[in-house]
Every structure is written in structure tokens, then in C-alpha cells.
Enzyme design. Structure first.
Site, PDB file in Angstrom:
ATOM      1  N   ARG A   1      48.187  83.556  43.522  1.00  0.00           N
ATOM      2  CA  ARG A   1      47.067  82.440  43.510  1.00  0.00           C
ATOM      3  C   ARG A   1      46.460  82.544  44.983  1.00  0.00           C
ATOM      4  O   ARG A   1      45.442  82.050  45.283  1.00  0.00           O
ATOM      5  CB  ARG A   1      47.451  81.076  42.976  1.00  0.00           C
ATOM      6  CG  ARG A   1      46.187  80.187  42.590  1.00  0.00           C
ATOM      7  CD  ARG A   1      46.458  79.016  41.689  1.00  0.00           C
ATOM      8  NE  ARG A   1      47.467  78.054  42.173  1.00  0.00           N
ATOM      9  CZ  ARG A   1      47.976  77.103  41.843  1.00  0.00           C
ATOM     10  NH1 ARG A   1      47.508  76.700  40.430  1.00  0.00           N
ATOM     11  NH2 ARG A   1      48.842  76.323  42.336  1.00  0.00           N
TER      12      ARG A   1
ATOM     13  N   LYS B   1      42.022  77.079  45.668  1.00  0.00           N
ATOM     14  CA  LYS B   1      42.754  75.728  46.191  1.00  0.00           C
ATOM     15  C   LYS B   1      42.698  75.536  47.701  1.00  0.00           C
ATOM     16  O   LYS B   1      43.466  76.001  48.318  1.00  0.00           O
ATOM     17  CB  LYS B   1      44.435  76.161  45.735  1.00  0.00           C
ATOM     18  CG  LYS B   1      45.016  74.933  45.505  1.00  0.00           C
ATOM     19  CD  LYS B   1      46.336  75.024  44.774  1.00  0.00           C
ATOM     20  CE  LYS B   1      47.258  73.897  44.920  1.00  0.00           C
ATOM     21  NZ  LYS B   1      46.979  72.645  44.490  1.00  0.00           N
TER      22      LYS B   1
ATOM     23  N   GLU C   1      39.842  68.308  34.543  1.00  0.00           N
ATOM     24  CA  GLU C   1      41.303  68.190  34.799  1.00  0.00           C
ATOM     25  C   GLU C   1      41.356  66.935  35.806  1.00  0.00           C
ATOM     26  O   GLU C   1      40.389  65.925  35.863  1.00  0.00           O
ATOM     27  CB  GLU C   1      41.655  69.267  36.014  1.00  0.00           C
ATOM     28  CG  GLU C   1      40.843  69.362  37.124  1.00  0.00           C
ATOM     29  CD  GLU C   1      41.392  70.511  38.004  1.00  0.00           C
ATOM     30  OE1 GLU C   1      42.426  71.155  37.676  1.00  0.00           O
ATOM     31  OE2 GLU C   1      40.645  70.714  39.060  1.00  0.00           O
TER      32      GLU C   1
HETATM   33  N1  PXG Z   1      44.832  70.678  39.509  1.00  0.00           N
HETATM   34  C1  PXG Z   1      44.594  70.348  40.829  1.00  0.00           C
HETATM   35  C2  PXG Z   1      43.198  70.041  41.209  1.00  0.00           C
HETATM   36  C3  PXG Z   1      45.527  70.516  41.585  1.00  0.00           C
HETATM   37  O1  PXG Z   1      45.458  70.221  42.808  1.00  0.00           O
HETATM   38  C4  PXG Z   1      46.945  71.235  39.684  1.00  0.00           C
HETATM   39  C5  PXG Z   1      45.718  71.130  38.753  1.00  0.00           C
HETATM   40  C6  PXG Z   1      48.399  71.633  39.100  1.00  0.00           C
HETATM   41  O2  PXG Z   1      48.469  73.007  39.137  1.00  0.00           O
HETATM   42  P1  PXG Z   1      49.979  73.693  39.357  1.00  0.00           P
HETATM   43  O3  PXG Z   1      49.489  75.023  39.391  1.00  0.00           O
HETATM   44  O4  PXG Z   1      50.545  72.887  40.272  1.00  0.00           O
HETATM   45  O5  PXG Z   1      50.570  73.438  38.079  1.00  0.00           O
HETATM   46  C7  PXG Z   1      46.772  70.889  40.857  1.00  0.00           C
HETATM   47  C8  PXG Z   1      48.285  71.073  41.812  1.00  0.00           C
HETATM   48  C9  PXG Z   1      50.338  67.255  46.131  1.00  0.00           C
HETATM   49  C10 PXG Z   1      50.306  68.523  45.103  1.00  0.00           C
HETATM   50  O6  PXG Z   1      51.061  67.294  47.206  1.00  0.00           O
HETATM   51  C11 PXG Z   1      49.153  68.644  44.285  1.00  0.00           C
HETATM   52  C12 PXG Z   1      49.360  69.936  43.504  1.00  0.00           C
HETATM   53  C13 PXG Z   1      50.693  70.314  43.189  1.00  0.00           C
HETATM   54  C14 PXG Z   1      51.513  70.248  44.128  1.00  0.00           C
HETATM   55  C15 PXG Z   1      51.459  69.151  44.897  1.00  0.00           C
HETATM   56  O7  PXG Z   1      49.587  66.338  45.928  1.00  0.00           O
HETATM   57  N2  PXG Z   1      48.547  70.208  42.708  1.00  0.00           N
END
Ligand code: PXG
Length: 288
Positions: free
Chosen positions: A50, A149, A182
Site C-alpha cells: 500500500r 495514505k 469511513e
Molecule cells: N481509514 C483511515 C483514514 C485510516 O487512517 C484506516 C481507515 C484503517 O486502515 P488499516 O489498514 O489500518 O486497517 C486507517 C488507518 C494512528 C493510526 O496512528 C492510524 C491508522 C492506523 C494505525 C495507526 O492514528 N489508520
């Protein structure tokens, strides 16, 4: 703590980037949030893949191969004796001039931080979360595509501020058409009868790695999975609701905008999914 920056390890206090780095000046860069469990980096390949997709979307050439990036992440975990933790992988556009032209940045920077994870309070997993829909609309695909991201997280932060102001931990973001996209750092799911639904990627959801895992585990539990457009009405009338994210894992939601979801307690299918997810984190991942 030792932080990896461009091939070298630095003490925490000396781990710094330039004020001329466009990651700081413009949020020009990308990142990944990754977890390690039981001495293994969970879903590392998916996160690296990703990261390179995000890089491609913003025309940023990461100065190392995915295999080298994998090694850098594992080496940083080893250096910090991480067995369970949180890994933040960041690639910035690098040092440039004060103008926003990314072509002036010759060397993107690669940063790996391996530390501790800050979780939602444990009682929220047992009791379930209360969340709200906020006014901040999720980024448009043609503006800053939510699939990237990127280091520019203001869209999510503005929504998080609204959640904080409402006294809750997470916010539901709708897209410009009013469909559910989301949450600020999590994907959202509902269960109705035998069906497990989450908004489609075209609605403005991140290609969540935990999202993909939850769909797979739901299928294994015999649920019919689908990705239709969802409205708030669909959320309010769900039997069960939960959020997924690398940080949050799978967390039940029991109230949305003041509407009680299902019985008002974490649902049976959500609980089974959480168990299956934990089981998976115990047995898979790239060894540190
Ligand atoms: N939506 C958004 C906008 C995110 O930033 C997810 C969904 C979930 O994606 P994953 O691939 O993790 O299942 C995210 C992920 C943090 C932190 O430090 C944020 C995320 C993941 C890990 C830590 O705030 N966001």
C-alpha cells in the site's frame, strides 16, 4: 528508542528532519501504521504494497525497493527489541525550496519509528463505542484521494476535532454524496441478519488492511459479505456495528448519533470476529 532515517539509526532526541522537508512544509509524503504482535510484523507485505501504491499516486519514487523497505522495518523492530508494538513508516518528499514544486526535492526521506501503541481504552472493547457523524466531508477522489495514505491528514483531524467536541472517540465521515465513507482512522462495518457490509472503496474509504481481513474472517464465519453504498439510516438500523483499523483492531460500536445499535451491547458476530482476529495476530506475520 532508535529511529531509522535514510539508512541510519538515530537516538530519539537526534531523530530529526529539516524544516525545509516538504513533508513538513506541505504534508507532501505518505505513511503506514503497522503493528507487531508476538515478535512478528503483522500484514507487513500488505502495508509495504500500500505504501508503494500511495507513492505511485503522488509520483514519489521511494529510494529503495520493497524488499529493502521490508528489511528496514524488521531491522528497526529488532534494534528496539520490539515484540509487540506500533511501527510508523513515513516517506517524505524530502528537502526542497520554499516553493511547493516537488521537483525541487531531490531526495525523499524514509523514516521508521518502532514504539508503543496507544489503544482505545479497554473498557470500550467490552462496552462498545459511542460515535457520531460529523459535518466534515471526506476528501473527494479528485482532490486528495482517500486511498492515498498521505501525510496530509487535516481532513481526518478536522473530523476528529468534531468527535472530541462531541465527547466521543471516533467520527463517521460521509462523502460529498452523503454516503458513509469511513471514520477518521478506522473503516466501518455493519451486520444485518446474515450480511456483513462495509462501504465500497469508491465511497471514499481507505483500502484498509484490517478491513480486508474482517471481510475474509466474516466470510469464514458464514456471513454474506458485501460493499454497498451505506447511508446513516443503514447504520442506525444495523444489528451490529464495528470499526476496523491497525490501531483499533476490531472495536464494537453500540451507539451512533444517539441511536442505540442492536441490543446496545457488542453483538455476538462482532465478538466472534474479534476472537478470530486475535487468533490470526498470534500466528501470522513477518518474523522479527
Ligand atoms: N481509514 C483511515 C483514514 C485510516 O487512517 C484506516 C481507515 C484503517 O486502515 P488499516 O489498514 O489500518 O486497517 C486507517 C488507518 C494512528 C493510526 O496512528 C492510524 C491508522 C492506523 C494505525 C495507526 O492514528 N489508520
Amino acid at each position: 528508542m532508535k529511529v531509522y532515517i535514510d539508512g541510519k539509526f538515530y537516538d530519539e532526541a537526534k531523530a530529526k528532519v529539516s524544516v525545509f522537508d516538504h513533508g513538513l512544509l506541505y504534508g507532501d509524503g505518505i505513511f503506514e501504521g503497522i503493528r507487531a504482535y508476538h515478535g512478528r510484523v503483522f500484514k507487513l507485505k500488505e502495508h509495504i504494497d500500500r505504501l508503494y501504491c500511495s507513492a505511485k499516486a503522488i509520483l514519489l519514487t521511494i529510494p529503495m525497493t520493497p524488499a529493502e523497505m521490508t528489511k528496514a522495518v524488521v531491522a528497526t523492530c529488532r534494534k528496539n527489541q520490539i515484540t509487540d508494538g506500533y511501527i510508523r513508516l513515513v516517506v517524505t518528499r524530502g528537502v526542497g525550496t520554499l516553493g511547493l514544486n516537488p521537483n525541487r526535492c531531490k531526495n525523499p526521506s524514509v523514516i521508521v519509528i518502532a514504539g508503543e501503541i496507544q489503544l482505545y481504552p479497554q473498557e470500550l472493547y467490552e462496552r462498545g463505542m459511542d460515535i457520531v457523524t460529523v459535518a466534515t466531508t471526506r476528501n473527494l477522489h479528485n482532490a486528495v484521494n482517500p486511498a492515498i495514505k498521505s501525510l496530509n491528514y487535516l481532513n481526518n483531524i478536522l473530523a476528529k476535532i468534531e468527535a472530541n467536541n462531541a465527547g466521543v472517540e471516533e467520527a463517521i465521515m460521509l462523502n460529498a454524496d452523503g454516503y458513509v465513507a469511513e471514520c477518521t482512522g478506522d473503516n466501518i462495518f455493519i451486520i444485518k441478519g446474515n450480511e456483513l457490509h462495509t462501504p465500497p472503496l469508491s465511497a471514499g474509504a481507505l483500502y484498509g488492511i484490517t478491513r480486508a481481513t474482517a471481510l475474509k474472517l466474516g466470510h469464514e464465519l458464514g456471513l454474506k459479505t458485501g460493499e454497498p453504498n451505506l447511508t446513516r439510516y443503514d447504520l442506525y438500523n444495523a444489528d451490529e456495528c464495528f470499526l476496523t483499523g491497525t490501531g483499533a483492531e476490531i472495536i464494537p460500536v453500540v451507539k451512533i448519533d444517539g441511536r442505540v445499535i442492536g441490543t446496545g451491547k457488542p453483538g455476538p458476530m462482532s465478538k466472534q470476529l474479534i476472537e478470530k482476529y486475535h487468533a490470526l495476530t498470534k500466528v501470522s506475520g513477518e518474523p522479527i
